[in-house]
Write a protein that holds these residues in place. Structure first.
Motif, PDB file in Angstrom:
ATOM      1  N   ALA A 185      -4.110 -12.669  -5.087  1.00 52.01           N
ATOM      2  CA  ALA A 185      -4.545 -11.711  -4.061  1.00 52.01           C
ATOM      3  C   ALA A 185      -5.401 -12.406  -3.005  1.00 52.01           C
ATOM      4  O   ALA A 185      -5.234 -12.186  -1.800  1.00 52.01           O
ATOM      5  CB  ALA A 185      -5.301 -10.550  -4.705  1.00 52.01           C
ATOM      6  N   ALA A 219       5.654  -5.539  -2.042  1.00 57.90           N
ATOM      7  CA  ALA A 219       4.239  -5.192  -2.099  1.00 57.90           C
ATOM      8  C   ALA A 219       3.560  -6.034  -3.177  1.00 57.90           C
ATOM      9  O   ALA A 219       4.219  -6.671  -4.004  1.00 57.90           O
ATOM     10  CB  ALA A 219       4.088  -3.712  -2.403  1.00 57.90           C
ATOM     11  N   LEU A 220       2.240  -6.043  -3.161  1.00 60.63           N
ATOM     12  CA  LEU A 220       1.492  -6.786  -4.183  1.00 60.63           C
ATOM     13  C   LEU A 220       1.137  -5.887  -5.364  1.00 60.63           C
ATOM     14  O   LEU A 220       1.168  -6.317  -6.517  1.00 60.63           O
ATOM     15  CB  LEU A 220       0.200  -7.344  -3.568  1.00 60.63           C
ATOM     16  CG  LEU A 220      -0.694  -8.112  -4.540  1.00 60.63           C
ATOM     17  CD1 LEU A 220      -0.071  -9.455  -4.906  1.00 60.63           C
ATOM     18  CD2 LEU A 220      -2.094  -8.324  -3.951  1.00 60.63           C
ATOM     19  N   ASN A 221       0.781  -4.640  -5.059  1.00 57.03           N
ATOM     20  CA  ASN A 221       0.225  -3.743  -6.075  1.00 57.03           C
ATOM     21  C   ASN A 221       1.257  -2.724  -6.566  1.00 57.03           C
ATOM     22  O   ASN A 221       2.264  -2.485  -5.893  1.00 57.03           O
ATOM     23  CB  ASN A 221      -0.988  -3.011  -5.473  1.00 57.03           C
ATOM     24  CG  ASN A 221      -2.122  -3.972  -5.150  1.00 57.03           C
ATOM     25  OD1 ASN A 221      -2.626  -4.641  -6.033  1.00 57.03           O
ATOM     26  ND2 ASN A 221      -2.496  -4.048  -3.875  1.00 57.03           N
ATOM     27  N   PRO A 222       0.988  -2.115  -7.739  1.00 61.25           N
ATOM     28  CA  PRO A 222       1.920  -1.101  -8.257  1.00 61.25           C
ATOM     29  C   PRO A 222       2.124   0.023  -7.237  1.00 61.25           C
ATOM     30  O   PRO A 222       1.170   0.393  -6.519  1.00 61.25           O
ATOM     31  CB  PRO A 222       1.202  -0.557  -9.492  1.00 61.25           C
ATOM     32  CG  PRO A 222       0.196  -1.583  -9.878  1.00 61.25           C
ATOM     33  CD  PRO A 222      -0.179  -2.299  -8.623  1.00 61.25           C
ATOM     34  N   HIS A 223       3.312   0.562  -7.162  1.00 58.51           N
ATOM     35  CA  HIS A 223       3.628   1.678  -6.260  1.00 58.51           C
ATOM     36  C   HIS A 223       3.221   1.373  -4.822  1.00 58.51           C
ATOM     37  O   HIS A 223       2.786   2.275  -4.096  1.00 58.51           O
ATOM     38  CB  HIS A 223       2.942   2.979  -6.701  1.00 58.51           C
ATOM     39  CG  HIS A 223       3.261   3.377  -8.112  1.00 58.51           C
ATOM     40  ND1 HIS A 223       2.691   4.478  -8.710  1.00 58.51           N
ATOM     41  CD2 HIS A 223       4.053   2.834  -9.047  1.00 58.51           C
ATOM     42  CE1 HIS A 223       3.132   4.575  -9.959  1.00 58.51           C
ATOM     43  NE2 HIS A 223       3.962   3.581 -10.187  1.00 58.51           N
ATOM     44  N   GLU A 226      -0.063   2.751  -3.318  1.00 64.02           N
ATOM     45  CA  GLU A 226      -0.247   4.199  -3.165  1.00 64.02           C
ATOM     46  C   GLU A 226      -1.270   4.532  -2.077  1.00 64.02           C
ATOM     47  O   GLU A 226      -2.279   5.214  -2.320  1.00 64.02           O
ATOM     48  CB  GLU A 226      -0.660   4.851  -4.489  1.00 64.02           C
ATOM     49  CG  GLU A 226       0.552   5.168  -5.350  1.00 64.02           C
ATOM     50  CD  GLU A 226       0.244   6.093  -6.525  1.00 64.02           C
ATOM     51  OE1 GLU A 226      -0.868   6.639  -6.598  1.00 64.02           O
ATOM     52  OE2 GLU A 226       1.150   6.264  -7.357  1.00 64.02           O
ATOM     53  N   LYS A 229      -4.906   3.511  -2.853  1.00 58.98           N
ATOM     54  CA  LYS A 229      -5.558   3.945  -4.093  1.00 58.98           C
ATOM     55  C   LYS A 229      -5.443   2.891  -5.196  1.00 58.98           C
ATOM     56  O   LYS A 229      -6.264   2.843  -6.096  1.00 58.98           O
ATOM     57  CB  LYS A 229      -4.957   5.279  -4.567  1.00 58.98           C
ATOM     58  CG  LYS A 229      -5.415   6.462  -3.717  1.00 58.98           C
ATOM     59  CD  LYS A 229      -5.349   7.783  -4.459  1.00 58.98           C
ATOM     60  CE  LYS A 229      -3.929   8.297  -4.553  1.00 58.98           C
ATOM     61  NZ  LYS A 229      -3.374   8.740  -3.255  1.00 58.98           N
ATOM     62  N   ILE A 230      -4.382   2.078  -5.140  1.00 61.58           N
ATOM     63  CA  ILE A 230      -4.220   1.018  -6.153  1.00 61.58           C
ATOM     64  C   ILE A 230      -4.162  -0.322  -5.432  1.00 61.58           C
ATOM     65  O   ILE A 230      -3.150  -1.019  -5.455  1.00 61.58           O
ATOM     66  CB  ILE A 230      -2.935   1.232  -6.991  1.00 61.58           C
ATOM     67  CG1 ILE A 230      -2.752   2.702  -7.409  1.00 61.58           C
ATOM     68  CG2 ILE A 230      -2.966   0.337  -8.228  1.00 61.58           C
ATOM     69  CD1 ILE A 230      -1.489   2.954  -8.243  1.00 61.58           C
ATOM     70  N   GLY A 231      -5.249  -0.673  -4.754  1.00 59.35           N
ATOM     71  CA  GLY A 231      -5.280  -1.946  -4.046  1.00 59.35           C
ATOM     72  C   GLY A 231      -5.041  -1.767  -2.557  1.00 59.35           C
ATOM     73  O   GLY A 231      -4.318  -0.858  -2.133  1.00 59.35           O
ATOM     74  N   GLU A 233      -4.298  -4.522  -0.328  1.00 53.67           N
ATOM     75  CA  GLU A 233      -3.640  -5.648   0.341  1.00 53.67           C
ATOM     76  C   GLU A 233      -2.418  -5.215   1.149  1.00 53.67           C
ATOM     77  O   GLU A 233      -2.093  -5.846   2.160  1.00 53.67           O
ATOM     78  CB  GLU A 233      -3.233  -6.726  -0.669  1.00 53.67           C
ATOM     79  CG  GLU A 233      -4.393  -7.522  -1.247  1.00 53.67           C
ATOM     80  CD  GLU A 233      -5.068  -6.830  -2.422  1.00 53.67           C
ATOM     81  OE1 GLU A 233      -4.618  -5.717  -2.811  1.00 53.67           O
ATOM     82  OE2 GLU A 233      -6.047  -7.378  -2.961  1.00 53.67           O
TER      83      GLU A 233
END
Lengths: 340, 340
Positions: A185, A219-223, A226, A229-231, A233
């Motif tokens: 990251a 993308a870097l983060n899940p979903h 969102e 809400k979850i990162g 980047e």
């Protein structure tokens, strides 16, 4: 120097570790009717090792010609497989038994190829194809060696090199490569991602063989984070990078959730996936292109390809190694030259 | 309460967001001949919404029976689809138009199901199947709601819940779920990984349907960390966790490079892959099981499954939604009960 009589592309091939399957898959490739005449082939390797491999695996279908003096106007022979041996001769090389001497010869062959490619005329189209090396053994004599890509980046003084995995089904580009996941990251920046995208876009014809290419960015983060809400980047780094790169080449989409973008690529809705880190791209890639992947490096001034397998010491010399990936690496190098 | 006349398993189904495809895929599933008689079905939903869905999508193949008083010894009807509506009635629910009221009803149905499952007799085998919810809308009325898995963990007071993705081709278990990628490495611990492995091993028959299962654990870093050169979590965290879990269940392998382990799973050399983070497992999974995945939650005391799709507001009510994933979720819940 190394000027071909005709304007055929020159493919420089490095032997890789002499105890691995490198010499074997090179010899098998040189014997392949599909590759005959496609290019002038110049192998950087130990003469004895290559002569043995040619005898065992070449099936008498080509002869070796040693280029004695690479500083002269020695013309490579289009009918033979040309060998440049930077010396000294490697004593007692055995398949399956990697040695420090073998690693030294591996590295000197690679460096000789780089040296000649950097100094040679831009007129003759050329590309580098590298057989697999033993990173651990090379790191013993050359601390910090982590792989071809990084070594070549230093040797060429390139500001940015990009690793591309080209398979029959997928083409993926990891923006970061051999670093711990916990550092990924922080290693990402708008410039790194945008520069990579632009390098990929500039070379899209080399990569796909086609005129145009839909490039998607994972993308870097899940979903996809969102919405933060979850990162963050996706918002702070990836989206601005895509926006910048789209001014250079429009057909770029992203960030797209990692668990969607590879599915889209499988469905041929995306031609090239740019991933944020090594396994994000490599895991999907190896699922579908485990046996037929080629590694390509952009940013060196000429293309470099390599088969996507290792030294395979366990099967070296036993006539069990398939040259299919090496042949694809050579074919891709030739195609890259013709679309450059 | 809710004691079936026979010993058939009870499948509790929550409606999900009434404006999404939940009611539609539930009605289509209830109409499916393949599911008839497999279990006693009890749907927690708005009576009007479910009646409308049954009329439109049930094709007259089943009747609804409202269980008025869930506190009584009301026996669910094995021939009908039983409805429990925690009230109050939802006014003016429209497909494709999510509302705060719809989110409130979604949550009260989920909580009613949880409440009844937690308090009901352990004698009747049961499982929970949840239709998709609108996380954003629920988070407005219930701050911190990030998804079923985490909500149910709190509701059940479970120390550890595990999310399993079960597809036709792959079965994957992410050890960490909806957290930013930059936090993954620090979120991993020997205990978390080992506890997850033991929970997976304990429930392997639920997951695979078979007697035994080869479980493989993915590495965190590229090339499995290359002996500590590209990250140390394989040495410090994952390997010790695997070693601990192997005392509980022997057939566990790892850490295995992420770009190898899913290939092995595709080749059927591995039955369940435990991944370190969301996308590591989900990206390979969705490549091959995009349309037929089922989400399973372990650690609640009974199994919970759900279709692996969202509310799909854009197609809700248009008879375009496939109930295939919901039907698979129900079938998997029934199988889980029978192997528990």
């Amino acid at each position: 120097m190394l000027i071909s009589p005709t304007n055929k592309p020159q493919i420089f091939i490095t032997m890789g570790d002499p105890s691995g399957i490198g010499p074997e898959v090179i010899a098998k490739s040189m014997a392949s009717p599909a590759l005959k005449g496609l290019a002038v082939f110049i192998v950087f390797g130990d003469m004895d090792v290559m002569a043995r491999a040619a005898e065992t695996f070449g099936r008498g279908s080509f002869r070796l010609r040693k280029l004695e003096n690479t500083e002269s106007q020695a013309d490579p022979d289009e009918e033979a497989v040309n060998i440049i041996d930077p010396g000294p001769p490697l004593a007692n090389s055995r398949y399956g038994q990697p040695t420090r001497g073998g690693a030294e010869k591996t590295l000197s062959c690679l460096d000789a190829a780089v040296d000649i490619m950097r100094r040679s005329s831009a007129e003759t189209p050329k590309a580098l194809v590298t057989a697999p090396v033993n990173k651990e053994k090379i790191a013993e004599i050359h601390p910090g060696f982590v792989g071809h890509t990084e070594h070549l980046q230093k040797a060429y003084g390139s500001a940015l090199v990009t690793m591309v995995l080209v398979g029959e089904t997928l083409r993926v580009v990891p923006v970061t490569r051999h670093i711990p996941l916990r550092e990924v990251a922080s290693a990402l920046s708008v410039d790194l991602i945008a520069d990579t995208l632009e390098q990929v876009a500039s070379n899209r014809r080399m990569i796909t063989g086609g005129e145009d290419a839909k490039i998607a960015v994972a993308a870097l983060n899940p979903h996809c984070g969102e919405g933060g809400k979850i990162g963050t980047e996706e918002i702070d780094v990836i989206a601005p990078a895509v926006e910048r790169a789209r001014k250079f080449y429009e057909n770029i989409e992203g960030p797209v959730s990692a668990d969607v973008v590879f599915y889209k690529a499988l469905q041929k809705k995306v031609d090239i996936v740019v991933s944020m880190y090594h396994d994000q791209g490599l895991s999907p890639f190896k699922m579908v292109d485990f046996d037929n992947g080629v590694n390509m490096t952009l940013g060196l001034g000429h293309v470099r390809t390599s088969p996507d397998h290792g030294t395979a010491f366990d099967i070296a010399g036993k006539d069990q190694a398939s040259s299919s990936s090496m042949e694809q690496a050579i074919r891709l190098a030739v195609r890259a030259i013709s679309t450059a």
